[in-house]
Design an enzyme around this catalytic site. Structure first.
Site, PDB file in Angstrom:
ATOM      1  CB  SER A  63      -0.883   0.131   1.209  1.00  0.00           C
ATOM      2  OG  SER A  63      -1.820   1.257   1.294  1.00  0.00           O
TER       3      SER A  63
ATOM      4  CG  HIS B 241      -4.059  -1.073  -1.938  1.00  0.00           C
ATOM      5  ND1 HIS B 241      -5.222  -1.916  -2.282  1.00  0.00           N
ATOM      6  CD2 HIS B 241      -4.483  -0.560  -0.910  1.00  0.00           C
ATOM      7  CE1 HIS B 241      -6.160  -1.456  -1.539  1.00  0.00           C
ATOM      8  NE2 HIS B 241      -5.823  -0.629  -0.652  1.00  0.00           N
TER       9      HIS B 241
ATOM     10  CG  ASP C  19      -5.421   2.877   0.613  1.00  0.00           C
ATOM     11  OD1 ASP C  19      -6.562   2.124   0.365  1.00  0.00           O
ATOM     12  OD2 ASP C  19      -4.420   2.811   0.921  1.00  0.00           O
TER      13      ASP C  19
ATOM     14  CG  MET D 105      -8.593   7.627   2.083  1.00  0.00           C
ATOM     15  SD  MET D 105      -7.739   7.824   3.802  1.00  0.00           S
ATOM     16  CE  MET D 105      -6.536   6.181   3.493  1.00  0.00           C
TER      17      MET D 105
ATOM     18  CG  HIS E  86      -9.204   0.566  -0.913  1.00  0.00           C
ATOM     19  ND1 HIS E  86      -8.813   0.448   0.127  1.00  0.00           N
ATOM     20  CD2 HIS E  86     -10.908   0.596  -0.765  1.00  0.00           C
ATOM     21  CE1 HIS E  86      -9.906   0.312   1.089  1.00  0.00           C
ATOM     22  NE2 HIS E  86     -10.909   0.231   0.476  1.00  0.00           N
TER      23      HIS E  86
ATOM     24  CG  MET F  33     -11.593   3.652   1.638  1.00  0.00           C
ATOM     25  SD  MET F  33     -10.029   3.582   2.432  1.00  0.00           S
ATOM     26  CE  MET F  33      -8.695   3.722   1.249  1.00  0.00           C
TER      27      MET F  33
ATOM     28  CG  MET G 232     -12.311  -2.521   4.464  1.00  0.00           C
ATOM     29  SD  MET G 232     -10.655  -1.953   3.561  1.00  0.00           S
ATOM     30  CE  MET G 232      -9.809  -1.471   4.914  1.00  0.00           C
TER      31      MET G 232
ATOM     32  CG  ASP H 231      -6.679  -2.526   2.719  1.00  0.00           C
ATOM     33  OD1 ASP H 231      -5.526  -2.228   3.448  1.00  0.00           O
ATOM     34  OD2 ASP H 231      -7.095  -1.528   1.837  1.00  0.00           O
TER      35      ASP H 231
END
Ligand code: DX5
Ligand code: ZN
Length: 216
Positions: free
Chosen positions: A7, A32, A34, A36, A65, A67, A138, A176
């Site tokens: 990540s 990965h 992320d 957000m 990913h 979020m 998660m 994750d």
């Protein structure tokens, strides 16, 4: 085949390219990423520009990913930025819109993924399993790296593994949050095949050994 997806949230933002190249040398096949929005989770991280810069820097799989709330508004741009897998949260919109979002991602030629937060049951994603290329369970509350692994997510992981074997055996099952060499083995026994690792991977003194141990 087991895959470790380091990540990049745990990478040094001032030295992203250096860390990507270092992880490539250590054998990373996926990254990965992320995203957000400060709404779905109480934190901010990467956006389109990071994904498109990463796309120019690496030919490895970009596992993005999201979020973010109501991701239908943004998935087209994340697909265009160069995502290989694009995962949205089932909690982020109505079932009808989640369906549309996954269809949109697939139409763009990107592999759609669905994710569940710790308090969301496996049954919440049952209706999407057939159209997904990845299911992300998660094992911490999304939003931050460096949290403790929730072992009590293992029954949910096992239940999803069993359902995927029935309806979509090619679908990846990813975990994750708090994944390290020890907890990855627990996840493996419960059916996971993709292991996101932020802090544990980036802090490992020997990253190649870390990745090899989990992928063995
Ligand atoms: C958390 C993110 C994770 C995070 C994992 O919301 O989705 O991908 O980077 O970090 P670690 O491996 O440190 O728990
Ligand atoms: Zn993540």
């Amino acid at each position: 085949m087991y895959i470790v997806a380091p990540s990049l949230l745990a990478a040094d933002p001032m030295h992203m390219e250096r860390d990507v190249k270092m992880l490539e040398s250590a054998g990373a096949k996926w990254f990965h990423v992320d995203v957000m929005d400060g709404q779905f989770v109480p934190n901010f991280s990467f956006g389109y520009s990071t994904v498109s810069s990463l796309r120019k820097t690496t030919d490895r799989v970009l596992d993005v990913h999201l979020m973010i709330d109501r991701p239908l508004r943004y998935v087209e741009q994340f697909c265009k930025a160069g995502s290989d897998y694009l995962t949205v949260h089932v909690e982020a919109d109505t079932p009808e819109n989640i369906e549309k979002t996954l269809d949109k991602i697939a139409e763009m030629g990107v592999k759609p993924g669905i994710s569940v937060k710790p308090n969301t049951p496996a049954s919440a994603i049952e209706r999407y399993l057939k159209k997904c290329a990845l299911v992300l369970v998660m094992t911490v509350e999304p939003g931050f790296g460096g949290q403790s692994f929730m072992e009590h997510m293992m029954p949910k992981l096992k239940a999803l593994k069993a359902r995927l074997q029935e309806v979509n055996p090619a679908c990846r099952l990813e975990v994750d949050g708090g994944v390290d060499m020890t907890t990855a083995q627990i996840c493996k026994q419960s059916g996971a095949d993709v292991f996101v690792a932020g802090s544990a991977c980036l802090k490992a003194p020997d990253k190649k050994a870390f990745i090899e141990a989990i992928e063995a």
